[in-house]
Design a protein around this motif. Structure first.
Motif, PDB file in Angstrom:
ATOM      1  N   CYS A   1       0.846  -1.204   0.000  1.00  0.00           N
ATOM      2  CA  CYS A   1       0.000   0.000   0.000  1.00  0.00           C
ATOM      3  C   CYS A   1       0.875   1.245   0.000  1.00  0.00           C
ATOM      4  O   CYS A   1       1.948   1.278   0.610  1.00  0.00           O
ATOM      5  CB  CYS A   1      -0.902   0.028   1.234  1.00  0.00           C
ATOM      6  SG  CYS A   1      -2.102  -1.305   1.329  1.00  0.00           S
TER       7      CYS A   1
ATOM      8  N   GLN B   1      -2.995   5.238   1.223  1.00  0.00           N
ATOM      9  CA  GLN B   1      -3.840   4.071   1.489  1.00  0.00           C
ATOM     10  C   GLN B   1      -3.654   3.572   2.917  1.00  0.00           C
ATOM     11  O   GLN B   1      -4.627   3.211   3.590  1.00  0.00           O
ATOM     12  CB  GLN B   1      -3.508   2.964   0.487  1.00  0.00           C
ATOM     13  CG  GLN B   1      -3.913   3.279  -0.944  1.00  0.00           C
ATOM     14  CD  GLN B   1      -3.313   2.311  -1.944  1.00  0.00           C
ATOM     15  OE1 GLN B   1      -2.252   1.712  -1.699  1.00  0.00           O
ATOM     16  NE2 GLN B   1      -3.958   2.152  -3.089  1.00  0.00           N
TER      17      GLN B   1
ATOM     18  N   SER C   1      -5.438   5.894   5.280  1.00  0.00           N
ATOM     19  CA  SER C   1      -6.886   5.710   5.151  1.00  0.00           C
ATOM     20  C   SER C   1      -7.331   4.457   5.899  1.00  0.00           C
ATOM     21  O   SER C   1      -8.350   4.458   6.600  1.00  0.00           O
ATOM     22  CB  SER C   1      -7.284   5.596   3.676  1.00  0.00           C
ATOM     23  OG  SER C   1      -7.128   6.826   3.004  1.00  0.00           O
TER      24      SER C   1
ATOM     25  N   ASN D   1      -3.469  12.303   6.058  1.00  0.00           N
ATOM     26  CA  ASN D   1      -3.871  12.217   4.659  1.00  0.00           C
ATOM     27  C   ASN D   1      -4.189  13.586   4.084  1.00  0.00           C
ATOM     28  O   ASN D   1      -3.889  13.871   2.920  1.00  0.00           O
ATOM     29  CB  ASN D   1      -5.082  11.290   4.510  1.00  0.00           C
ATOM     30  CG  ASN D   1      -4.666   9.890   4.097  1.00  0.00           C
ATOM     31  OD1 ASN D   1      -3.487   9.612   3.943  1.00  0.00           O
ATOM     32  ND2 ASN D   1      -5.630   9.012   3.922  1.00  0.00           N
TER      33      ASN D   1
ATOM     34  N   ASP E   1      -9.131   5.871  -4.256  1.00  0.00           N
ATOM     35  CA  ASP E   1      -8.599   6.085  -2.901  1.00  0.00           C
ATOM     36  C   ASP E   1      -9.208   7.333  -2.271  1.00  0.00           C
ATOM     37  O   ASP E   1      -9.517   7.349  -1.072  1.00  0.00           O
ATOM     38  CB  ASP E   1      -7.076   6.213  -2.945  1.00  0.00           C
ATOM     39  CG  ASP E   1      -6.386   4.888  -3.217  1.00  0.00           C
ATOM     40  OD1 ASP E   1      -7.026   3.842  -3.003  1.00  0.00           O
ATOM     41  OD2 ASP E   1      -5.217   4.896  -3.657  1.00  0.00           O
TER      42      ASP E   1
ATOM     43  N   ASN F   1     -12.771   6.506  -1.216  1.00  0.00           N
ATOM     44  CA  ASN F   1     -12.775   5.722   0.014  1.00  0.00           C
ATOM     45  C   ASN F   1     -12.481   6.603   1.219  1.00  0.00           C
ATOM     46  O   ASN F   1     -13.137   6.496   2.268  1.00  0.00           O
ATOM     47  CB  ASN F   1     -11.732   4.606  -0.096  1.00  0.00           C
ATOM     48  CG  ASN F   1     -11.655   3.754   1.151  1.00  0.00           C
ATOM     49  OD1 ASN F   1     -12.656   3.238   1.625  1.00  0.00           O
ATOM     50  ND2 ASN F   1     -10.460   3.606   1.698  1.00  0.00           N
TER      51      ASN F   1
END
Length: 715
Positions: A225, A229, A232, A265, A284, A287
């Motif tokens: 990842c 990611q 997240s 993020n 991404d 999500n």
């Protein structure tokens, strides 16, 4: 036959390079009790299963090997392993890790046997990356942890932990199976979830002794990842745990952990704001958007979390006209309310455009009627106020000190318009703008807006971008259906208001189209209306160009017209994005408030820093690639590149101007903003604005000129 006291679980998939070392490290354990190794192969395509079966043949009393009939994924395989675990104790060893202490299991069981109130024994681990070893964590001395003090808990690695089996003797909880194949699968398949559920049933004991190796490989389910990611997954995991454990410990699960990874993020997005963030996919972002929606939902039910962001948004944009700002605010408000579950209010006229557009829909946006004399909102809960910077002095002052105000600079002429609307001398406007700049409360649609702010104000703002956006369209054609409208015609389009700030851009397009030599019939579809429409000299172009005026089109009627009639669109701002989102080749025109003659145009995918329209004077500073009008037409019609250019335009829209991208960036802007220092000065300037707008007021100001410092101090 002695019954095993402990089960070692090893879910395996394509680990032929490492699995033998992992199995050997289990077999070398010296214990006073029986244990069993269960290997479940998830239909490996390499020799992992073959290696495991050979070990089973050599050690039939120690090793059991099972295989899935098809590849089922990590969670499904892990739950199968749990279901087989009926011993008093168990642990998990991934096939790319291994133990280095032959007494690891014995030490763990000795402790757990002597301490019934403990469910976890955890030893330290080496992290091995490219043959360089570092300890997984550092403890000064051995430590005890419990579920009531989660912020102190050490998250040991899978290879270091042994559990008392408090869950699986009677089977696996049925609700866990529901997560197989869903976005939440990652939350339930790993070691942190195992740690939490067992910590909730007893205490954990952690020792600094290093007894295993965690091997970093590039094909692991975690290591493959990217950082966005990973953060997240971590943010989503802690929010899911908040729900799983009955919404207890909000300070830990929401504020300390969930919001921490959300902010990481947001910073990643912020660090890439000067260019399209190609390394972060739209999937991404989508999500992450859902994860943040969950955070806002949970936060509203847990007021003690010390939160830094309100889930209530207030849009101020009273307007009766059809324009880019209006669509921008309407769509963003609707997305936050209906897709992210935020509480959204919108201040509009009783007969305002946005209110009329949404009045017959199922939106969750609530409307407040605009009142000309209303200067403050004493809302009990903090809100995030979103305002065009042109309405800076008209927007309500928020009384709640935890509220935040964001001013969106979405047109290069914004500061000029602000001066006209306020009626204030420029020095007073600059005072307020300086406060806004210091508080990071201004965000720019693009580089052109930020660059223009330097020429219309002495205030220096940070390059803080919140790009405009549009949405996916139901009528967007399939890639294979992108074709020239009519091979005997040239069909170009213009979309936008026909007002003074845009009309000369359109006229320049008409002039270039008029000069274009072609045997094809030349059509230009002009979609829009405005007070400057009369400046178009229709007779001047009539002998060579067919001008098709449609007036204003919106929503599905607009999208259908664009797809059916236009091969390439010349425009600026959100209008250009509307075409790009429909896979129509999209070209940016230059801005001008006076007549101009330029043969420079910019493909939307060649723009920089989200810019959707440049002034000619900005061209050199911007450093963008331009094309002539004839080059653009040649690419579309002679070189038959409508399809690839349309797809490139669409790809740019999705990466840089999709609504989910902007919603997340808005949250990033709000988290950074701090306008509380400006409230007194803003109120002072509102009073000045009111006085300057009337003749008696101006005389009052002259009389009170000597007392202005006193007035500032107390207001």
């Amino acid at each position: 036959m002695n019954v095993a006291k402990l089960t070692v679980l090893m879910p395996a998939y394509n680990k032929e390079k490492y699995i033998a070392q992992a199995i050997d490290s289990v077999l070398m354990q010296k214990t006073h009790f029986e244990f069993e190794l269960i290997i479940i192969d998830d239909k490996s395509t390499d020799k992992s299963l073959e290696i495991a079966q050979k070990y089973q043949a050599d050690h039939p009393k120690k090793i059991r090997v099972l295989t899935n009939p098809h590849n089922e994924g990590c969670l499904s395989t892990t739950l199968k392993a749990y279901a087989l675990t009926k011993t008093d104790y168990f642990c998990v060893l991934d096939p790319d890790d291994y133990w280095i202490s032959e007494k690891k299991l014995q030490k763990a069981i000795d402790f757990l046997e002597a301490h019934e109130d403990f469910t976890i024994y955890m030893s330290n681990t080496y992290l091995d990356e490219n043959n360089k070893r570092t300890p997984y964590f550092t403890l000064i001395k051995n430590a005890t942890f419990d579920f009531e003090h989660l912020s102190e808990f050490i998250y040991g690695h899978t290879s270091g932990v042994v559990f008392r089996n408090r869950f699986f003797k009677t089977g696996v909880p049925k609700e866990w199976y529901a997560h197989i194949g869903t976005p939440k699968e990652r939350y339930y398949e790993g070691d942190t979830f195992r740690n939490f559920i067992h910590l909730s049933k007893g205490k954990a004991y952690c020792v600094n002794d290093i007894e295993s190796v965690y091997r970093i490989t590039q094909d692991g389910i975690w290591t493959r990842c990217n950082q966005f990611q990973k953060d997240s997954i971590n943010a989503g995991f802690f929010l899911e745990m908040f729900s799983y454990f009955g919404q207890i410990h909000p300070d830990f699960f929401l504020s300390q952990k969930g919001l921490y990874y959300i902010k990481r993020n947001l910073k990643l997005l912020d660090d890439t704001q000067h260019q399209p963030h190609n390394q972060i996919s739209l999937d991404d972002l989508s999500n992450f958007c859902k994860i943040f929606s969950d955070y806002l939902k949970y936060q509203s039910t847990a007021p003690s979390t010390g939160k830094t962001l309100s889930s209530t948004f207030l849009f101020y944009m009273p307007s009766r006209i059809v324009g880019g700002y209006e669509f921008l605010f309407m769509r963003l408000a609707t997305f936050l309310a209906d897709e992210m579950g935020c509480a959204v209010q919108y201040i509009d006229y009783p007969d305002g455009f946005v209110k009329n557009q949404l009045s017959n829909t199922n939106t969750n946006v609530a409307f407040l009627n605009h009142a000309d004399n209303h200067t403050s909102l004493d809302l009990k809960k903090p809100v995030n106020l979103i305002v065009p910077i042109t309405m800076l002095f008209e927007a309500p002052t928020l009384i709640n000190p935890d509220s935040k105000s964001i001013f969106w600079y979405a047109h290069p002429l914004s500061l000029k318009w602000l001066g006209y609307r306020s009626g204030l001398p420029q020095k007073h406007v600059n005072h307020c703008l300086a406060d806004l700049a210091a508080s990071d409360s201004v965000c720019f649609m693009d580089w052109a807006c930020w660059d223009s702010s330097k020429t219309t104000s002495r205030v220096t703002f940070k390059e803080n971008y919140l790009p405009v956006f549009t949405t996916e369209k139901n009528c967007t054609p399939a890639d294979s259906n992108i074709a020239i409208i009519n091979k005997t015609e040239i069909n170009i389009g213009w979309l936008g208001r026909l007002d003074s700030d845009k009309i000369f851009s359109l006229i320049n397009v008409l002039d270039n189209f008029y000069r274009l030599e072609s045997d094809k019939k030349k059509n230009i579809h002009i979609i829009g209306n405005g007070e400057s429409k009369h400046l178009i000299d229709v007779k001047k172009y009539a002998d060579k160009i067919n001008l098709i005026f449609t007036s204003t089109l919106i929503h599905d009627e607009l999208y259908a017209y664009l797809v059916k009639n236009i091969d390439v669109l010349f425009s600026m701002g959100i209008s250009t994005l509307e075409a790009a989102s429909l896979k129509i080749p999209s070209v940016l025109t230059f801005l001008s408030e006076t007549s101009m003659d330029t043969d420079n145009f910019v493909w939307i995918f060649n723009t920089k820093k989200y810019t959707l329209g440049y002034y000619q004077a900005q061209l050199k500073r911007a450093g963008v690639q331009t094309n002539s009008f004839s080059q653009i037409i040649e690419e579309i019609y002679s070189n038959n590149k409508k399809r690839p250019l349309g797809l490139e335009s669409y790809d740019y829209f999705r990466k840089s101007h999709h609504i989910e991208t902007v919603a997340i960036k808005l949250i990033s802007v709000i988290l950074k903003a701090n306008l509380s220092v400006s409230l007194k000065r803003s109120l002072y300037l509102k009073i000045l604005s009111t006085l300057y707008s009337t003749t008696p007021g101006r005389w009052v100001l002259r009389i009170l000129k000597f007392g202005r410092a006193v007035l500032r101090r107390y207001l």
